[in-house]
Each structure stands twice: as C-alpha cells, then as structure tokens.
Design an enzyme around this catalytic site. Structure first.
Site, short mmCIF file in Angstrom:
data_model
loop_
_atom_site.label_atom_id
_atom_site.label_comp_id
_atom_site.label_asym_id
_atom_site.label_seq_id
_atom_site.Cartn_x
_atom_site.Cartn_y
_atom_site.Cartn_z
N ASP A 27 0.86 -1.18 0.00
CA ASP A 27 0.00 0.00 0.00
C ASP A 27 0.90 1.23 0.00
O ASP A 27 1.94 1.25 0.67
CB ASP A 27 -0.87 0.03 1.25
N HIS B 203 4.86 -7.43 -0.32
CA HIS B 203 4.64 -8.74 -0.92
C HIS B 203 5.39 -8.85 -2.25
O HIS B 203 5.87 -7.85 -2.79
CB HIS B 203 3.15 -8.95 -1.17
N SER C 291 7.91 3.37 4.70
CA SER C 291 9.19 3.57 4.01
C SER C 291 8.97 3.56 2.51
O SER C 291 7.95 4.05 2.04
CB SER C 291 10.20 2.51 4.44
#
Length: 344
Positions: free
Chosen positions: A122, A202, A313
């Site tokens: 995200d 992911h 980050s």
C-alpha cells in the site's frame, strides 16, 4: 475537510514521527538559510541512533488500559483503516511494533491475476517509467545513479546473468548490463509507504530471488518533501536489494529504510540484520541464496508475503521487460497491494 482542520488533526503524532525530517528545518529558510545549509545540518542528526531508540520503545509492552487511547490517536492522526486489519481489537496489540506490523484480512487485498506486475505494498506512486541514461527519478526532477543505488554489477554472477563488456565512458553501460534479452528495456517504479499504510510488502510478480545486497547507511526521512531536496536520498539510506530473474529477465526489489524504520525484515532471510550500531560509509554486504543443493534460489509467487517495515518507508522496483510494457499509473496516485502496476 479544510486544510486547517487537516493540519490540526495531523500534528500530534506527526511531530513524533517527523521531528527529524527535513520539514522541521524549513523555518530556517525565513532567516536566510540556503537549502544546502539546511541539508547539511539535517545530515548531521544521528538518525540511526534515534531510530534504534525508537525501535526499542516500540517493543515496550503497553498497559492494557493505555493501548486503546495510544493506538486511537495514531489511527486518527494518520487515517488508518482498522476495518481491514485481521485483528481489529486494539487491546490485542501488546506494543507499538505489533500494531505497526498488523496483518490484513485475506479478502481485503485481492491479487490481480490479469497483469504481470502488481503493487508490492500500500502506498503512493512517486515515480515510474523507463530508466534513461542510468539515472532513475526518486521524485519528479530529482534523480539518483542506478549504479550507486544497486552497487557494482558483480552480483549478476550469482543470478547467472550474461555480463557484457562494460564501457566506462558510456554512462548507460551499467544499465545495459542489466538487460539480458534483446528487445527488452529497463523499467522502474517507486512506492512510498506513509506511516498510516499497511507496513508489510509482498512479491510483485512470479520470480526467483538469487541474491541479497545490504547497504548499511543513513536513515533520513523518505517523505516526498525530503526527497525533493536531497539528491540521491535513496542511495544514502540503508537498503536491502533483492535481485533475481522473472520470465522476462532481470528483476529486483529494494526495501529502503528511513527515520524510525531501522528494521527491514525479509521473511525467508534469517541472516539479515539491519540498523547495526556501526558501519563503514559506502560499504555493503552480499549474500547468495544459491547453493550446491539449490541452484534456483528462493521462488516467490505473485502476492506472497515477502517482508515488513517497522514503519512506513519506500519500495523501489527495477526490472527488464519487453519494450511494449506499459504502466497503468499516474504519479502521486494512491495504490494498494495487489493492484496492477502494468502489463505487456
């Protein structure tokens, strides 16, 4: 919602998170400080030490009565959607670290199967496109060197890439080394994870990871406002580069650390240790996932859990693909893990 209301809403925890960011130095401009002076001052702040202290604070178990008000303040400040969390009950999170690394309900992030590359996290799309002249944009108009970011191409030997003769006079020669198939080009995409975003990342595609390069470094903020002022910010910061191959050739995913994000975790790599107290500037550590018993490396499926940050980050994707690969994105747009980045 008006801007004054947004500012009022975001200042309490924003101060705690951004107190080391470049934005905190902006008032100095009013008394005549040039940007270069402010950047130099910002770089002197011991962000690694303070990030380790923040990490230890995150592991302190909070009293049960204090958990809900603390997490509620964070949720209110950064707009966290707890309805997506696998565990919605705030009391179940023993410390801030567990709350930051919260998992999502399986159904809330469907993985797109019709596109070859998906968003690994995200966040916000800072920049994307083709790599030109071995330079990559971290934000619009501010670039960094591809070779400085990835380090010497010696790691290519570990992933069985064909290493072409290099030409030191040609600035794009390093870029050419990464393109292993005729007709392909090199592409990049930068995803910025804000403090309120889901903090796990992911696998963006089906690929095999053959090599890891860890760059100890600074832990400056990667907030877009900072990235506009500090050239090669991503090259200064601590980062973990995972390199390998996908069906179209070279593929890499780099997790870039930031202030208060001294811990970068790769789930399948138990040897990785980030934000160590001491390091040599410009140094890096290589580790191969290939062995005599395993010549394939670590196989990752699209959407599979890969790692996590302790706070927001940046993820940088660099990969080769056929020239007709197209991003379906807009700079600055919000994106969620599992949504498509582009396709052939």
């Amino acid at each position: 919602m008006s801007r004054p209301v947004l500012r009022l809403r975001s200042w309490p925890l924003s101060f705690l998170y951004y107190f080391l960011t470049f934005g905190a130095l902006k008032p100095l401009a009013k008394v005549g400080w040039r940007p270069t002076s402010r950047v130099a001052l910002y770089k002197t702040i011991p962000t690694r030490l303070l990030s380790r202290a923040w990490g230890r604070l995150n592991q302190v178990e909070l009293p049960t009565w204090l958990r809900k008000p603390v997490y509620s303040l964070y949720i209110w400040t950064f707009g966290v959607n707890m309805q997506e969390a696998a565990v919605e009950d705030l009391i179940q999170y023993r410390n801030l670290g567990e709350f930051f690394r919260r998992k999502l309900k399986p159904a809330v992030r469907p993985v797109c199967n019709s596109h070859c590359v998906i968003s690994p996290a995200d966040g916000k799309i800072l920049h994307f496109g083709r790599v030109r002249n071995c330079e990559v944009e971290q934000v619009k108009g501010v670039t960094y060197s591809l070779e400085t970011f990835l380090g010497p191409h010696t790691w290519a030997e570990a992933i069985n890439c064909t290493i072409k003769p290099s030409n030191e006079e040609d600035p794009s020669s390093f870029q050419d080394l990464l393109v292993t198939k005729e007709g392909n080009e090199l592409f990049h995409c930068v995803v910025y994870l804000a403090p309120g975003d889901y903090h796990c990342f992911h696998s963006p595609t089906d690929w095999r990871v053959a090599h890891r390069r860890h760059f100890p470094g600074s832990l400056m903020s990667v907030n877009p406002g900072v990235a506009r002022w500090i050239k090669e910010l991503f090259c200064h910061n601590e980062r973990v580069v995972l390199s390998g191959e996908w069906t179209h050739g070279f593929f890499s995913l780099t997790a870039v650390g930031a202030t208060n994000v001294g811990s970068i975790r790769i789930y399948f790599d138990k040897e990785l240790r980030t934000n160590s107290p001491r390091y040599s500037k410009g140094s890096y550590n290589d580790f191969s996932y290939l062995s005599n018993n395993n010549q394939e490396g670590v196989s990752m499926r699209k959407g599979e859990h890969l790692g996590e940050f302790n706070l927001g980050s940046t993820i940088v994707l660099l990969f080769e693909a056929p020239h007709d690969f197209t991003f379906n994105l807009k700079a600055g747009q919000k994106i969620r893990y599992g949504e498509p980045l582009g396709t052939m």
